[in-house]
Design a protein around this motif. Structure first.
Motif, PDB file in Angstrom:
ATOM      1  N   UNK A  47     -27.261 -46.539  27.711  1.00 48.66           N
ATOM      2  CA  UNK A  47     -26.535 -45.515  27.912  1.00 48.66           C
ATOM      3  C   UNK A  47     -26.870 -44.697  29.098  1.00 48.66           C
ATOM      4  N   UNK A  48     -26.303 -44.120  29.883  1.00 47.40           N
ATOM      5  CA  UNK A  48     -26.543 -43.107  31.177  1.00 47.40           C
ATOM      6  C   UNK A  48     -27.018 -41.919  30.524  1.00 47.40           C
ATOM      7  N   UNK A  49     -27.719 -40.996  31.177  1.00 45.94           N
ATOM      8  CA  UNK A  49     -27.786 -39.560  30.449  1.00 45.94           C
ATOM      9  C   UNK A  49     -26.626 -38.951  30.566  1.00 45.94           C
ATOM     10  N   UNK A  50     -25.595 -39.018  31.250  1.00 52.02           N
ATOM     11  CA  UNK A  50     -24.412 -38.303  31.095  1.00 52.02           C
ATOM     12  C   UNK A  50     -23.485 -38.920  29.691  1.00 52.02           C
ATOM     13  N   UNK A  51     -23.621 -40.122  29.560  1.00 50.06           N
ATOM     14  CA  UNK A  51     -23.055 -40.771  28.498  1.00 50.06           C
ATOM     15  C   UNK A  51     -23.574 -40.324  27.207  1.00 50.06           C
ATOM     16  N   UNK A  52     -24.982 -40.136  27.163  1.00 47.39           N
ATOM     17  CA  UNK A  52     -25.777 -39.763  26.015  1.00 47.39           C
ATOM     18  C   UNK A  52     -25.287 -38.186  25.757  1.00 47.39           C
ATOM     19  N   UNK A  53     -25.430 -37.382  26.719  1.00 48.77           N
ATOM     20  CA  UNK A  53     -24.962 -35.957  26.581  1.00 48.77           C
ATOM     21  C   UNK A  53     -23.606 -35.958  26.280  1.00 48.77           C
ATOM     22  N   UNK A  54     -22.854 -36.564  26.441  1.00 44.28           N
ATOM     23  CA  UNK A  54     -21.279 -36.525  25.936  1.00 44.28           C
ATOM     24  C   UNK A  54     -21.174 -36.832  24.411  1.00 44.28           C
ATOM     25  N   UNK A  55     -21.933 -37.971  23.952  1.00 45.27           N
ATOM     26  CA  UNK A  55     -21.948 -38.434  22.778  1.00 45.27           C
ATOM     27  C   UNK A  55     -22.835 -37.277  22.087  1.00 45.27           C
ATOM     28  N   UNK A  56     -23.868 -36.783  22.346  1.00 50.53           N
ATOM     29  CA  UNK A  56     -24.687 -35.829  21.683  1.00 50.53           C
ATOM     30  C   UNK A  56     -23.805 -34.533  21.555  1.00 50.53           C
ATOM     31  N   UNK A  57     -23.371 -33.959  22.503  1.00 49.19           N
ATOM     32  CA  UNK A  57     -22.525 -32.630  22.344  1.00 49.19           C
ATOM     33  C   UNK A  57     -21.408 -32.939  21.371  1.00 49.19           C
ATOM     34  N   UNK A  58     -20.589 -34.032  21.313  1.00 47.56           N
ATOM     35  CA  UNK A  58     -19.715 -34.071  20.441  1.00 47.56           C
ATOM     36  C   UNK A  58     -20.175 -34.130  18.945  1.00 47.56           C
ATOM     37  N   UNK A  59     -21.138 -34.960  18.775  1.00 43.91           N
ATOM     38  CA  UNK A  59     -22.123 -35.154  17.342  1.00 43.91           C
ATOM     39  C   UNK A  59     -22.395 -33.815  16.840  1.00 43.91           C
ATOM     40  N   UNK A  60     -22.814 -32.937  17.981  1.00 45.37           N
ATOM     41  CA  UNK A  60     -23.266 -31.262  17.427  1.00 45.37           C
ATOM     42  C   UNK A  60     -22.050 -30.164  17.067  1.00 45.37           C
ATOM     43  N   UNK A  61     -20.918 -30.662  17.392  1.00 39.89           N
ATOM     44  CA  UNK A  61     -19.807 -29.920  17.473  1.00 39.89           C
ATOM     45  C   UNK A  61     -19.207 -29.974  15.989  1.00 39.89           C
ATOM     46  N   UNK A  62     -18.535 -28.576  15.513  1.00 39.14           N
ATOM     47  CA  UNK A  62     -17.869 -28.705  14.387  1.00 39.14           C
ATOM     48  C   UNK A  62     -17.063 -29.799  14.194  1.00 39.14           C
ATOM     49  N   UNK A  63     -17.190 -30.422  13.055  1.00 32.06           N
ATOM     50  CA  UNK A  63     -16.127 -31.530  13.063  1.00 32.06           C
ATOM     51  C   UNK A  63     -16.287 -32.823  13.808  1.00 32.06           C
ATOM     52  N   UNK A  64     -17.445 -32.828  14.479  1.00 35.52           N
ATOM     53  CA  UNK A  64     -17.623 -33.622  15.543  1.00 35.52           C
ATOM     54  C   UNK A  64     -16.573 -33.930  16.514  1.00 35.52           C
ATOM     55  N   UNK A  65     -15.882 -32.767  16.796  1.00 32.94           N
ATOM     56  CA  UNK A  65     -14.508 -32.625  17.858  1.00 32.94           C
ATOM     57  C   UNK A  65     -14.814 -31.653  18.995  1.00 32.94           C
ATOM     58  N   UNK A  66     -14.505 -32.104  20.133  1.00 32.53           N
ATOM     59  CA  UNK A  66     -14.462 -30.893  21.146  1.00 32.53           C
ATOM     60  C   UNK A  66     -13.448 -31.121  22.158  1.00 32.53           C
ATOM     61  N   UNK A  67     -12.988 -30.103  22.822  1.00 33.34           N
ATOM     62  CA  UNK A  67     -11.886 -29.951  23.639  1.00 33.34           C
ATOM     63  C   UNK A  67     -12.764 -30.807  24.908  1.00 33.34           C
ATOM     64  N   UNK A  68     -11.742 -31.499  25.713  1.00 34.49           N
ATOM     65  CA  UNK A  68     -12.483 -32.444  26.874  1.00 34.49           C
ATOM     66  C   UNK A  68     -13.056 -31.255  27.904  1.00 34.49           C
ATOM     67  N   UNK A  69     -12.321 -30.347  28.216  1.00 35.48           N
ATOM     68  CA  UNK A  69     -12.822 -29.284  28.873  1.00 35.48           C
ATOM     69  C   UNK A  69     -13.846 -28.459  28.583  1.00 35.48           C
ATOM     70  N   UNK A  70     -14.412 -28.370  27.449  1.00 41.78           N
ATOM     71  CA  UNK A  70     -15.690 -27.696  26.977  1.00 41.78           C
ATOM     72  C   UNK A  70     -16.669 -29.018  26.905  1.00 41.78           C
ATOM     73  N   UNK A  71     -16.340 -29.949  26.494  1.00 44.84           N
ATOM     74  CA  UNK A  71     -17.342 -31.162  26.506  1.00 44.84           C
ATOM     75  C   UNK A  71     -17.569 -31.297  28.059  1.00 44.84           C
ATOM     76  N   UNK A  72     -16.684 -31.320  29.120  1.00 42.46           N
ATOM     77  CA  UNK A  72     -16.942 -31.477  30.554  1.00 42.46           C
ATOM     78  C   UNK A  72     -18.227 -30.759  30.943  1.00 42.46           C
TER      79      UNK A  72
END
Length: 160
Positions: A47-72
């Motif tokens: 994984x790239x750092x960006x890819x890891x951060x993307x997966x990590x942030x979604x994994x920590x979100x309630x219900x493992x779901x985030x809006x794309x804009x918030x994730x960006x």
């Protein structure tokens, strides 16, 4: 330093010694840390750092779901870059995209079980590397770094 400007031309403000030292330190961090954080992730988890951060942030979100804009915002990337990564993640079965049921103008990204397994497997690599960076700092240094980062971070107006 002579700028060769004539009368009536506003002279630029130059950095003083303390500002130059702070700026040089910041630029060094900006340029050197991403590679230092990404190399082990790429080597050990693919994984790239960006890819890891993307997966990590979604994994920590309630219900493992985030809006794309918030994730960006959280992953420090553009919506365009994030869309490309999320598309690859969808193809690997790590995430699903869907319209936000609360506001259809937004898209949600949800982590699948396979995506959660991927981020859980990669997390120890990332944490080990982060600790290598943070361990030389005292608790006071870490608090100062967090305060400085908060002051310098820019939050897009659509997420405020």
């Amino acid at each position: 330093m002579s700028t060769g400007g004539g009368a009536g031309v506003e002279q630029p403000r130059w950095l003083n010694a303390a500002e130059k030292e702070a700026w040089t330190g910041l630029v060094s961090l900006i340029l050197l840390l991403p590679g230092r954080l990404e190399a082990p992730l790429h080597r050990e988890a693919g994984l790239t750092l960006f890819e890891y951060l993307t997966l990590s942030h979604v994994s920590e979100a309630p219900g493992r779901r985030l809006r794309m804009s918030e994730l960006a915002y959280l992953a420090n990337g553009s919506l365009s870059r994030l869309s490309n990564v999320v598309k690859r993640f969808e193809q690997r079965g790590w995430v699903r995209r869907s319209p936000d049921p609360e506001d259809g103008r937004y898209t949600l990204v949800a982590l699948t079980d396979a995506g959660f397994e991927k981020v859980v497997a990669a997390a120890p690599v990332h944490v080990r590397t982060v600790l290598d960076v943070l361990d030389p700092l005292t608790a006071a240094d870490q608090q100062a770094l967090a305060r400085i980062a908060a002051k310098l971070r820019v939050r897009p107006t659509d997420l405020a």
